[in-house]
Write a protein that holds these residues in place. Structure first.
Motif, PDB file in Angstrom:
ATOM      1  N   MET A  23      25.712  48.498 -41.340  1.00 18.20           N
ATOM      2  CA  MET A  23      24.467  47.658 -40.792  1.00 18.20           C
ATOM      3  C   MET A  23      24.696  46.574 -40.083  1.00 18.20           C
ATOM      4  O   MET A  23      24.354  46.077 -39.148  1.00 18.20           O
ATOM      5  CB  MET A  23      23.546  47.432 -42.104  1.00 18.20           C
ATOM      6  CG  MET A  23      22.514  48.165 -42.603  1.00 18.20           C
ATOM      7  SD  MET A  23      21.553  48.833 -41.175  1.00 18.20           S
ATOM      8  CE  MET A  23      21.927  50.256 -40.889  1.00 18.20           C
ATOM      9  N   ASP A  61      33.965  39.627 -43.491  1.00 18.61           N
ATOM     10  CA  ASP A  61      34.075  40.700 -44.277  1.00 18.61           C
ATOM     11  C   ASP A  61      35.221  40.658 -45.273  1.00 18.61           C
ATOM     12  O   ASP A  61      36.340  40.191 -44.707  1.00 18.61           O
ATOM     13  CB  ASP A  61      34.285  41.979 -43.358  1.00 18.61           C
ATOM     14  CG  ASP A  61      33.629  43.528 -44.087  1.00 18.61           C
ATOM     15  OD1 ASP A  61      32.741  44.033 -43.902  1.00 18.61           O
ATOM     16  OD2 ASP A  61      34.538  43.870 -45.102  1.00 18.61           O
ATOM     17  N   ASN A  96      24.269  45.349 -51.928  1.00 15.93           N
ATOM     18  CA  ASN A  96      22.992  44.694 -52.397  1.00 15.93           C
ATOM     19  C   ASN A  96      23.350  43.504 -53.347  1.00 15.93           C
ATOM     20  O   ASN A  96      22.596  42.443 -53.123  1.00 15.93           O
ATOM     21  CB  ASN A  96      22.230  45.786 -53.302  1.00 15.93           C
ATOM     22  CG  ASN A  96      21.762  47.068 -52.537  1.00 15.93           C
ATOM     23  OD1 ASN A  96      22.102  46.948 -51.208  1.00 15.93           O
ATOM     24  ND2 ASN A  96      21.196  47.900 -53.046  1.00 15.93           N
ATOM     25  N   GLU A 112      19.705  42.315 -45.139  1.00 18.08           N
ATOM     26  CA  GLU A 112      18.909  43.735 -45.481  1.00 18.08           C
ATOM     27  C   GLU A 112      18.427  43.777 -46.786  1.00 18.08           C
ATOM     28  O   GLU A 112      18.422  42.943 -47.699  1.00 18.08           O
ATOM     29  CB  GLU A 112      20.539  44.337 -45.347  1.00 18.08           C
ATOM     30  CG  GLU A 112      20.709  45.262 -43.973  1.00 18.08           C
ATOM     31  CD  GLU A 112      19.562  45.743 -43.275  1.00 18.08           C
ATOM     32  OE1 GLU A 112      18.734  46.220 -44.136  1.00 18.08           O
ATOM     33  OE2 GLU A 112      19.583  45.933 -42.200  1.00 18.08           O
ATOM     34  N   LYS A 113      17.830  44.761 -46.657  1.00 18.45           N
ATOM     35  CA  LYS A 113      16.967  45.243 -47.945  1.00 18.45           C
ATOM     36  C   LYS A 113      18.032  45.911 -48.908  1.00 18.45           C
ATOM     37  O   LYS A 113      18.772  46.564 -48.372  1.00 18.45           O
ATOM     38  CB  LYS A 113      15.664  46.217 -47.639  1.00 18.45           C
ATOM     39  CG  LYS A 113      16.032  47.256 -46.701  1.00 18.45           C
ATOM     40  CD  LYS A 113      16.965  48.255 -46.849  1.00 18.45           C
ATOM     41  CE  LYS A 113      16.750  49.232 -48.062  1.00 18.45           C
ATOM     42  NZ  LYS A 113      17.943  50.182 -48.112  1.00 18.45           N
ATOM     43  N   GLY A 173      15.423  43.638 -43.867  1.00 23.09           N
ATOM     44  CA  GLY A 173      15.454  44.578 -42.825  1.00 23.09           C
ATOM     45  C   GLY A 173      14.702  45.970 -43.277  1.00 23.09           C
ATOM     46  O   GLY A 173      15.309  47.070 -43.331  1.00 23.09           O
ATOM     47  N   ASN A 175      13.208  47.871 -41.512  1.00 25.20           N
ATOM     48  CA  ASN A 175      13.144  47.809 -40.164  1.00 25.20           C
ATOM     49  C   ASN A 175      12.007  49.012 -39.721  1.00 25.20           C
ATOM     50  O   ASN A 175      11.502  48.976 -38.592  1.00 25.20           O
ATOM     51  CB  ASN A 175      14.493  48.252 -39.316  1.00 25.20           C
ATOM     52  CG  ASN A 175      15.215  49.031 -40.376  1.00 25.20           C
ATOM     53  OD1 ASN A 175      16.179  48.781 -40.863  1.00 25.20           O
ATOM     54  ND2 ASN A 175      15.036  50.477 -40.627  1.00 25.20           N
ATOM     55  N   TRP A 188      29.646  52.250 -53.586  1.00 15.88           N
ATOM     56  CA  TRP A 188      29.004  51.302 -54.351  1.00 15.88           C
ATOM     57  C   TRP A 188      27.283  51.381 -54.566  1.00 15.88           C
ATOM     58  O   TRP A 188      26.592  51.008 -55.491  1.00 15.88           O
ATOM     59  CB  TRP A 188      28.937  49.933 -53.663  1.00 15.88           C
ATOM     60  CG  TRP A 188      28.330  49.808 -51.760  1.00 15.88           C
ATOM     61  CD1 TRP A 188      28.946  50.074 -50.996  1.00 15.88           C
ATOM     62  CD2 TRP A 188      27.065  49.748 -51.733  1.00 15.88           C
ATOM     63  NE1 TRP A 188      28.230  49.964 -49.673  1.00 15.88           N
ATOM     64  CE2 TRP A 188      26.838  49.741 -50.303  1.00 15.88           C
ATOM     65  CE3 TRP A 188      25.583  49.403 -52.185  1.00 15.88           C
ATOM     66  CZ2 TRP A 188      25.718  49.778 -49.376  1.00 15.88           C
ATOM     67  CZ3 TRP A 188      24.631  49.523 -51.618  1.00 15.88           C
ATOM     68  CH2 TRP A 188      24.520  49.377 -50.386  1.00 15.88           C
ATOM     69  N   SER A 190      33.933  52.322 -47.064  1.00 11.95           N
ATOM     70  CA  SER A 190      33.056  51.417 -47.767  1.00 11.95           C
ATOM     71  C   SER A 190      31.585  52.207 -47.744  1.00 11.95           C
ATOM     72  O   SER A 190      31.491  52.870 -46.753  1.00 11.95           O
ATOM     73  CB  SER A 190      32.495  49.949 -47.609  1.00 11.95           C
ATOM     74  OG  SER A 190      31.651  49.524 -48.115  1.00 11.95           O
ATOM     75  N   TYR A 231      16.286  54.511 -33.789  1.00 12.49           N
ATOM     76  CA  TYR A 231      16.392  53.825 -35.152  1.00 12.49           C
ATOM     77  C   TYR A 231      16.971  52.243 -34.555  1.00 12.49           C
ATOM     78  O   TYR A 231      16.462  51.283 -35.058  1.00 12.49           O
ATOM     79  CB  TYR A 231      17.437  54.509 -36.033  1.00 12.49           C
ATOM     80  CG  TYR A 231      17.811  53.382 -37.099  1.00 12.49           C
ATOM     81  CD1 TYR A 231      16.980  53.334 -38.359  1.00 12.49           C
ATOM     82  CD2 TYR A 231      18.739  52.606 -37.083  1.00 12.49           C
ATOM     83  CE1 TYR A 231      17.472  52.742 -39.411  1.00 12.49           C
ATOM     84  CE2 TYR A 231      19.200  51.734 -37.852  1.00 12.49           C
ATOM     85  CZ  TYR A 231      18.429  51.794 -39.309  1.00 12.49           C
ATOM     86  OH  TYR A 231      18.477  50.844 -40.353  1.00 12.49           O
TER      87      TYR A 231
HETATM   88  N1  LIG Z   1      17.494  49.023 -43.267  1.00  8.24           N
HETATM   89  C1  LIG Z   1      18.265  49.886 -43.436  1.00  8.24           C
HETATM   90  O1  LIG Z   1      17.803  51.085 -42.760  1.00  8.24           O
HETATM   91  C2  LIG Z   1      19.432  50.071 -44.001  1.00  8.24           C
HETATM   92  C3  LIG Z   1      20.345  51.090 -43.724  1.00  8.24           C
HETATM   93  C4  LIG Z   1      21.705  51.112 -44.281  1.00  8.24           C
HETATM   94  C5  LIG Z   1      21.832  50.150 -45.086  1.00  8.24           C
HETATM   95  N2  LIG Z   1      20.875  49.226 -45.426  1.00  8.24           N
HETATM   96  C6  LIG Z   1      21.405  47.980 -46.187  1.00  8.24           C
HETATM   97  O2  LIG Z   1      22.396  47.371 -45.652  1.00  8.24           O
HETATM   98  C7  LIG Z   1      23.526  46.668 -46.699  1.00  8.24           C
HETATM   99  C8  LIG Z   1      24.932  47.202 -46.278  1.00  8.24           C
HETATM  100  O3  LIG Z   1      24.658  48.509 -46.447  1.00  8.24           O
HETATM  101  P1  LIG Z   1      25.812  49.328 -45.407  1.00  8.24           P
HETATM  102  O4  LIG Z   1      25.500  50.901 -45.382  1.00  8.24           O
HETATM  103  O5  LIG Z   1      25.985  48.756 -43.981  1.00  8.24           O
HETATM  104  O6  LIG Z   1      27.145  49.049 -46.338  1.00  8.24           O
HETATM  105  P2  LIG Z   1      28.819  49.445 -45.906  1.00  8.24           P
HETATM  106  O7  LIG Z   1      29.481  49.779 -47.161  1.00  8.24           O
HETATM  107  O8  LIG Z   1      28.577  50.422 -44.499  1.00  8.24           O
HETATM  108  O9  LIG Z   1      29.159  48.053 -45.398  1.00  8.24           O
HETATM  109  C9  LIG Z   1      29.183  47.111 -46.324  1.00  8.24           C
HETATM  110  C10 LIG Z   1      30.291  45.927 -45.740  1.00  8.24           C
HETATM  111  O10 LIG Z   1      30.065  44.806 -46.333  1.00  8.24           O
HETATM  112  C11 LIG Z   1      31.746  44.439 -46.760  1.00  8.24           C
HETATM  113  N3  LIG Z   1      31.348  43.658 -48.081  1.00  8.24           N
HETATM  114  C12 LIG Z   1      31.294  43.844 -49.325  1.00  8.24           C
HETATM  115  N4  LIG Z   1      31.465  42.667 -49.865  1.00  8.24           N
HETATM  116  C13 LIG Z   1      31.477  41.506 -49.240  1.00  8.24           C
HETATM  117  C14 LIG Z   1      31.416  40.311 -49.279  1.00  8.24           C
HETATM  118  N5  LIG Z   1      31.283  39.807 -50.619  1.00  8.24           N
HETATM  119  N6  LIG Z   1      31.745  39.331 -48.510  1.00  8.24           N
HETATM  120  C15 LIG Z   1      31.798  40.047 -46.967  1.00  8.24           C
HETATM  121  N7  LIG Z   1      31.873  41.201 -46.790  1.00  8.24           N
HETATM  122  C16 LIG Z   1      31.867  42.165 -47.891  1.00  8.24           C
HETATM  123  C17 LIG Z   1      32.395  45.580 -47.058  1.00  8.24           C
HETATM  124  O11 LIG Z   1      33.713  45.410 -46.613  1.00  8.24           O
HETATM  125  C18 LIG Z   1      31.888  46.564 -45.789  1.00  8.24           C
HETATM  126  O12 LIG Z   1      32.240  46.388 -44.567  1.00  8.24           O
HETATM  127  C19 LIG Z   1      22.735  47.182 -47.969  1.00  8.24           C
HETATM  128  O13 LIG Z   1      22.154  46.196 -48.531  1.00  8.24           O
HETATM  129  C20 LIG Z   1      21.881  48.339 -47.691  1.00  8.24           C
HETATM  130  O14 LIG Z   1      20.946  48.688 -48.529  1.00  8.24           O
HETATM  131  C21 LIG Z   1      19.899  49.222 -44.852  1.00  8.24           C
END
Ligand SMILES: NC(=O)c1ccc[n+]([C@@H]2O[C@H](COP(=O)([O-])OP(=O)(O)OC[C@H]3O[C@@H](n4cnc5c(N)ncnc54)[C@H](O)[C@@H]3O)[C@@H](O)[C@H]2O)c1
Length: 395
Positions: free
Chosen positions: A15, A44, A84, A104-105, A131, A133, A176, A227, A334
């Motif tokens: 995201m 990050d 989350n 993000e949600k 989010g 979206n 996670w 991740s 998307y």
């Molecule tokens: N709106 C949507 O369609 C949609 C789609 C996917 C994910 N999401 C949401 O987006 C969020 C992230 O999901 P993702 O799939 O991108 O996850 P991901 O695992 O791909 O990325 C998360 C990133 O956060 C970093 N991270 C973890 N803890 C951290 C901290 N304390 N400080 C800084 N960085 C940190 C990790 O190293 C990683 O790079 C979640 O809340 C998920 O529910 C929303």
């Protein structure tokens, strides 16, 4: 036009990449309709991820500590795209520092946390956006317009589905998303919230729920690197999955409508199946994300010999689509929904008015999720009004 808006991005995963790209592309798609946008810093816990994303977006600051973003007086917006469990702590610190927030949600792990964030952000007069979206799709604005203008009469039923097959493989690693302390619920919070957001926006406030959850794949190989969906597995070590693969629930709405929602992360053959059917006393609507540039519309007043759903193709007649293409049939995707989301956020900041969907909206969804989980645990109908707050709130 206001000054430049500067944002700091926390989270450089899937995201994070999508948000960074949306901020850049919003400036291109909406040109002079938006203030100038600058990515000031990326944080990050994985420094290399932060560095790569920052450099790819013309940004020269990256860090492992999100507090550097929170404490930067030059930053107007904190953009949170981390797992989350981190949203509450990061958003709360951002509110205390007077930053607008794009998160993000799901907004938080539970509704007690989301209520605190909502109250504190409102008291501080900050703009917030979460989010969800899929609500940004011009097809959903059209659906809302058709409902509000009475075209399908009184809404009596909503049936929503959010199925995906990302976790069908039992050897896909424990990430996670399977950890209750980090993700909260499983399919429900991750993707079911998108279907619930459709119900909330199009039908209205939910009154009571009856939920049921199930975990089919009880354990998965531990993750050794990466991740989320980019995790890599060690097939020699297994870990127990801690949340739902599938959730089903029945819903009643305050306006008298009834409904259901089901979501699954182990739905073979359904890649990203976000679907709803809404039935009213005079007609109906059907939508599926797999054909996100179309809305199906049924009018019962048509002559009986001509009754049936028709397909409306989304085009420049449907609001914000026209910012992308001057003619119909070219489709948006998307990542374009994320661009529209950024447009919504920046316009709200510019005009100092609430964005949609904001913390207030996400708080309603968090309450529905909590009620579904409580109902599933106790095996009974649960009214949102009777929600007892979870026992702890993290400081
Ligand atoms: N709106 C949507 O369609 C949609 C789609 C996917 C994910 N999401 C949401 O987006 C969020 C992230 O999901 P993702 O799939 O991108 O996850 P991901 O695992 O791909 O990325 C998360 C990133 O956060 C970093 N991270 C973890 N803890 C951290 C901290 N304390 N400080 C800084 N960085 C940190 C990790 O190293 C990683 O790079 C979640 O809340 C998920 O529910 C929303």
């Amino acid at each position: 036009m206001a000054k430049k808006i500067r944002f700091g991005l926390v989270g450089a995963g899937w995201m994070g990449k999508s948000h960074a790209s949306a901020f850049r592309n919003a400036a291109l798609v909406f040109r002079s309709r938006l203030p100038e946008i600058e990515l000031r810093a990326v944080a990050d816990v994985n420094l290399e991820s932060a560095r790569t994303l920052a450099l790819a977006n013309g940004c020269s600051r990256w860090t492992t500590d999100y507090n550097e973003i929170i404490n930067d007086p030059e930053i107007d917006v904190v953009d949170i795209t981390t797992p989350n469990d981190t949203h509450f702590v990061i958003a709360r610190a951002a509110i205390a520092a007077g930053k607008h927030i794009y998160c993000e949600k799901p907004l938080t792990l539970d509704s007690r946390e989301s209520q605190i964030l909502t109250d504190e952000a409102n008291a501080a007069g900050l703009i917030t956006l979460v989010g969800f979206n899929y609500l940004m799709n011009p097809a959903q604005s059209l659906a809302r317009h058709l409902i509000q203008s009475g075209e399908i009469g009184e809404v009596i039923s909503f049936r929503g589905i959010r199925d995906g097959d990302a976790a069908v493989d039992p050897l896909a690693p424990f990430s996670w998303r399977h950890d209750r302390k980090i993700a909260g619920s499983g399919a429900l919070g991750d993707t079911g919230t998108h279907a619930l957001s459709m119900a909330q926006m199009l039908v209205g406030d939910i009154d009571s729920v009856f939920g049921f959850t199930k975990t089919f794949i009880k354990e998965r190989p531990v993750s050794v690197a990466g991740s989320g969906y980019s995790s890599r597995a060690d097939l020699t070590r297994m870990r127990a999955v801690e949340n739902d693969d599938t959730t089903l629930c029945m819903l009643t709405f305050k306006n008298g409508a009834v409904g259901s929602m089901s979501c699954s992360r182990v739905a073979t053959g359904r890649r990203a199946w976000l679907t709803y059917e809404i039935q009213g006393t005079k007609g109906g609507l059907f939508f599926t994300q797999q054909r996100m540039n179309e809305l199906q519309f049924y009018r019962h007043s048509d002559p009986p010999s001509e009754r049936g759903y028709k397909t409306i193709y989304i085009g420049p007649e449907h609001g914000i689509y026209s910012a992308f293409h001057p003619i119909p049939g070219m489709q948006i995707g998307y990542n374009d929904l994320k661009i529209i989301e950024v447009h919504e956020l920046l316009t709200a900041i510019e005009k100092n008015m609430p964005a949609f969907p904001d913390f207030e909206f996400a708080n309603k969804i968090a309450k529905v999720v909590d009620a579904i989980l409580l109902s599933a645990e106790e095996g009974r109908w649960t009214a949102l009004d009777e929600l007892h707050a979870p026992s702890t709130v993290r400081e």
